[in-house]
Design a protein around this motif. Structure first.
Motif, PDB file in Angstrom:
ATOM      1  N   LEU A  16       0.768  -1.230   0.024  1.00 26.79           N
ATOM      2  CA  LEU A  16       0.034  -0.276  -0.004  1.00 26.79           C
ATOM      3  C   LEU A  16       1.019   1.496  -0.247  1.00 26.79           C
ATOM      4  CD1 LEU A  16      -2.767  -0.951   2.552  1.00 26.79           C
ATOM      5  CD2 LEU A  16      -2.942  -0.878  -0.020  1.00 26.79           C
ATOM      6  N   ALA A  17       1.986   1.256   0.456  1.00 27.43           N
ATOM      7  CA  ALA A  17       2.929   2.359   0.565  1.00 27.43           C
ATOM      8  C   ALA A  17       3.286   2.510  -0.975  1.00 27.43           C
ATOM      9  CB  ALA A  17       4.138   2.138   1.251  1.00 27.43           C
ATOM     10  N   PHE A  18       3.500   1.732  -1.651  1.00 21.97           N
ATOM     11  CA  PHE A  18       3.761   1.953  -3.151  1.00 21.97           C
ATOM     12  C   PHE A  18       2.740   2.812  -3.789  1.00 21.97           C
ATOM     13  CE2 PHE A  18       6.627  -1.814  -2.854  1.00 21.97           C
ATOM     14  CZ  PHE A  18       7.766  -1.083  -2.883  1.00 21.97           C
ATOM     15  N   ILE A  19       1.525   2.465  -3.363  1.00 23.95           N
ATOM     16  CA  ILE A  19       0.595   3.564  -3.800  1.00 23.95           C
ATOM     17  C   ILE A  19       0.343   4.790  -3.424  1.00 23.95           C
ATOM     18  CG2 ILE A  19      -2.203   3.343  -3.809  1.00 23.95           C
ATOM     19  CD1 ILE A  19      -2.080   0.436  -3.978  1.00 23.95           C
ATOM     20  N   GLY A  20       0.710   4.726  -1.887  1.00 22.40           N
ATOM     21  CA  GLY A  20       0.880   6.113  -1.341  1.00 22.40           C
ATOM     22  C   GLY A  20       1.986   7.101  -1.765  1.00 22.40           C
ATOM     23  N   PHE A  21       2.864   6.534  -2.653  1.00 22.71           N
ATOM     24  CA  PHE A  21       3.935   7.565  -3.243  1.00 22.71           C
ATOM     25  C   PHE A  21       3.335   8.349  -4.421  1.00 22.71           C
ATOM     26  CE2 PHE A  21       6.951   4.692  -0.957  1.00 22.71           C
ATOM     27  CZ  PHE A  21       7.579   5.913  -0.190  1.00 22.71           C
ATOM     28  N   ILE A  22       2.184   7.781  -4.946  1.00 21.72           N
ATOM     29  CA  ILE A  22       1.553   8.607  -5.926  1.00 21.72           C
ATOM     30  C   ILE A  22       1.213   9.831  -5.528  1.00 21.72           C
ATOM     31  CG2 ILE A  22      -0.265   8.623  -7.567  1.00 21.72           C
ATOM     32  CD1 ILE A  22      -0.237   5.628  -7.558  1.00 21.72           C
ATOM     33  N   PRO A  23       1.513  11.123  -6.441  1.00 25.78           N
ATOM     34  CA  PRO A  23       1.121  12.342  -5.920  1.00 25.78           C
ATOM     35  C   PRO A  23      -0.380  12.342  -5.604  1.00 25.78           C
ATOM     36  CG  PRO A  23       2.544  12.487  -7.760  1.00 25.78           C
ATOM     37  CD  PRO A  23       2.615  10.971  -7.650  1.00 25.78           C
ATOM     38  N   LEU A  24      -0.794  13.305  -4.620  1.00 25.61           N
ATOM     39  CA  LEU A  24      -2.044  13.436  -4.050  1.00 25.61           C
ATOM     40  C   LEU A  24      -2.695  12.239  -3.575  1.00 25.61           C
ATOM     41  CD1 LEU A  24      -3.424  15.439  -7.167  1.00 25.61           C
ATOM     42  CD2 LEU A  24      -2.655  16.237  -5.068  1.00 25.61           C
ATOM     43  N   LEU A  25      -2.074  11.147  -3.121  1.00 26.39           N
ATOM     44  CA  LEU A  25      -2.509  10.144  -2.447  1.00 26.39           C
ATOM     45  C   LEU A  25      -1.696   9.815  -1.220  1.00 26.39           C
ATOM     46  CD1 LEU A  25      -3.252   7.432  -5.163  1.00 26.39           C
ATOM     47  CD2 LEU A  25      -4.753   8.783  -3.988  1.00 26.39           C
ATOM     48  N   LEU A  64       8.580   9.398   6.347  1.00 30.07           N
ATOM     49  CA  LEU A  64       9.161  10.052   5.587  1.00 30.07           C
ATOM     50  C   LEU A  64       8.598  10.840   4.521  1.00 30.07           C
ATOM     51  CD1 LEU A  64      12.074  11.449   4.998  1.00 30.07           C
ATOM     52  CD2 LEU A  64      12.321   9.195   3.518  1.00 30.07           C
ATOM     53  N   ARG A  65       7.652   9.997   3.913  1.00 31.80           N
ATOM     54  CA  ARG A  65       6.804  10.529   2.602  1.00 31.80           C
ATOM     55  C   ARG A  65       5.911  11.396   3.318  1.00 31.80           C
ATOM     56  NH1 ARG A  65       3.832  12.578  -0.220  1.00 31.80           N
ATOM     57  NH2 ARG A  65       2.838  11.886  -1.894  1.00 31.80           N
ATOM     58  N   LEU A  66       5.351  11.352   4.317  1.00 29.08           N
ATOM     59  CA  LEU A  66       4.353  12.392   5.037  1.00 29.08           C
ATOM     60  C   LEU A  66       4.975  13.688   5.114  1.00 29.08           C
ATOM     61  CD1 LEU A  66       2.148  10.142   7.457  1.00 29.08           C
ATOM     62  CD2 LEU A  66       1.269  11.729   5.185  1.00 29.08           C
ATOM     63  N   TRP A  67       6.263  13.674   5.792  1.00 32.35           N
ATOM     64  CA  TRP A  67       6.988  14.742   6.173  1.00 32.35           C
ATOM     65  C   TRP A  67       7.409  15.380   4.972  1.00 32.35           C
ATOM     66  CZ3 TRP A  67      12.575  15.776   5.497  1.00 32.35           C
ATOM     67  CH2 TRP A  67      12.839  16.785   6.268  1.00 32.35           C
TER      68      TRP A  67
END
Length: 73
Positions: A16-25, A64-67
């Motif tokens: 699911l983190a790979f999906i979360g790396f898409i912009p706006l997700l 880190l992605r959230l930050w």
């Protein structure tokens, strides 16, 4: 057994983190941190550290992605 559950939850969170790396997700990473946190709790109940460490690594990647995205994007 708890270590296997922790690894499975960590794998689900990583996918699911790979999906979360898409912009706006990026908001999806908040949910992923909860899944990986549950996996880390299962990892704490195990005698082995592999599942717990894997879930903590997934949580760190999502944090880190959230930050970088400011918490939402």
């Amino acid at each position: 057994m708890a270590n296997i559950i922790a690894i499975l939850l960590g794998l689900i969170a990583l996918i699911l983190a790979f999906i979360g790396f898409i912009p706006l997700l990026g908001w999806l990473n908040w949910f992923i941190i909860l899944i990986a946190g549950a996996g880390a709790v299962f990892g704490l109940m195990s005698e082995k550290n592999g599942g717990r460490n894997f879930c903590l690594l997934v949580m760190a990647i999502c944090a880190l992605r959230l930050w970088i995205g400011g918490g939402i994007i």
